[in-house]
Design a protein around this motif. Sequence first.
Motif, short mmCIF file in Angstrom:
data_model
loop_
_atom_site.label_atom_id
_atom_site.label_comp_id
_atom_site.label_asym_id
_atom_site.label_seq_id
_atom_site.Cartn_x
_atom_site.Cartn_y
_atom_site.Cartn_z
N ASN A 5 27.53 -13.09 0.26
CA ASN A 5 27.06 -14.44 -0.03
C ASN A 5 25.69 -14.35 -0.69
N CYS A 6 25.57 -14.71 -1.96
CA CYS A 6 24.33 -14.58 -2.71
C CYS A 6 23.79 -15.96 -3.08
N LYS A 7 22.48 -16.02 -3.19
CA LYS A 7 21.83 -17.25 -3.62
C LYS A 7 21.83 -17.30 -5.15
N GLU A 8 21.61 -18.47 -5.67
CA GLU A 8 21.54 -18.67 -7.12
C GLU A 8 20.29 -17.98 -7.68
N PRO A 9 20.37 -17.46 -8.89
CA PRO A 9 19.22 -16.78 -9.49
C PRO A 9 18.09 -17.76 -9.83
N VAL A 10 16.87 -17.24 -9.80
CA VAL A 10 15.69 -18.02 -10.13
C VAL A 10 15.28 -17.65 -11.55
N PHE A 11 15.31 -18.62 -12.45
CA PHE A 11 14.90 -18.38 -13.83
C PHE A 11 13.49 -18.93 -13.99
N ASP A 12 12.53 -18.04 -14.21
CA ASP A 12 11.17 -18.47 -14.51
C ASP A 12 10.76 -17.83 -15.85
N ARG A 13 9.54 -18.06 -16.25
CA ARG A 13 9.07 -17.57 -17.55
C ARG A 13 9.20 -16.05 -17.66
N GLN A 14 8.81 -15.33 -16.61
CA GLN A 14 8.85 -13.88 -16.66
C GLN A 14 10.29 -13.35 -16.66
N ILE A 15 11.16 -13.96 -15.89
CA ILE A 15 12.56 -13.56 -15.88
C ILE A 15 13.16 -13.73 -17.27
N ASN A 16 12.89 -14.88 -17.89
CA ASN A 16 13.41 -15.12 -19.23
C ASN A 16 12.86 -14.10 -20.22
N GLN A 17 11.60 -13.73 -20.07
CA GLN A 17 10.99 -12.73 -20.95
C GLN A 17 11.66 -11.37 -20.77
N ALA A 64 22.98 -12.00 -9.27
CA ALA A 64 23.67 -11.31 -8.18
C ALA A 64 24.91 -12.07 -7.73
N VAL A 65 24.88 -13.38 -7.83
CA VAL A 65 26.03 -14.18 -7.42
C VAL A 65 27.24 -13.83 -8.29
N GLU A 66 27.04 -13.51 -9.56
CA GLU A 66 28.15 -13.12 -10.43
C GLU A 66 28.63 -11.71 -10.10
N ARG A 67 27.72 -10.84 -9.78
CA ARG A 67 28.06 -9.43 -9.56
C ARG A 67 28.77 -9.21 -8.22
N TYR A 68 28.32 -9.89 -7.18
CA TYR A 68 28.81 -9.58 -5.83
C TYR A 68 29.74 -10.61 -5.21
N SER A 69 29.82 -11.81 -5.74
CA SER A 69 30.61 -12.83 -5.07
C SER A 69 32.02 -12.96 -5.62
N GLY A 70 32.38 -12.15 -6.61
CA GLY A 70 33.71 -12.23 -7.19
C GLY A 70 33.77 -13.16 -8.37
N LYS A 71 32.67 -13.81 -8.75
CA LYS A 71 32.66 -14.70 -9.90
C LYS A 71 32.60 -13.92 -11.21
N GLY A 72 32.06 -12.70 -11.15
CA GLY A 72 31.99 -11.88 -12.35
C GLY A 72 33.34 -11.25 -12.65
N LYS A 73 33.54 -10.83 -13.89
CA LYS A 73 34.84 -10.28 -14.25
C LYS A 73 34.96 -8.80 -13.94
N ASP A 74 33.82 -8.06 -13.86
CA ASP A 74 33.86 -6.62 -13.61
C ASP A 74 33.11 -6.28 -12.33
N ASN A 75 33.51 -6.84 -11.21
CA ASN A 75 32.78 -6.60 -9.97
C ASN A 75 33.34 -5.45 -9.15
N THR A 76 34.27 -4.68 -9.72
CA THR A 76 34.81 -3.53 -9.00
C THR A 76 34.10 -2.27 -9.44
#
Length: 77
Positions: A5-17, A64-76
């Motif tokens: 169970n992952c939380k939603e990502p935080v997009f801030d100025r530095q993350i976007n950079q 992380a929510v895409e990678r570990y929760s099964g929402k991503g297409k290549d999580n295996t």
Amino acid sequence: MALINCKEPVFDRQINQILKMLEEGIDRADIAEKLGYQNHASLDNYMRRRNFSWDTRQKKFVPAVERYSGKGKDNTI
């Protein structure tokens, strides 16, 4: 295998950079040096605290929510 169970990502100025620099083809170690981190592991820790994970196949940080929760297409492995 249980899904994480992952939380939603935080997009801030530095993350976007950081994400933009990766898209431009700049290496993680070079990004860390440009932004004042000691090494790429410190950059990875920063990204993990904002709910991102390094995808070795794509060579970029993904939410992380895409990678570990099964929402991503290549999580295996």
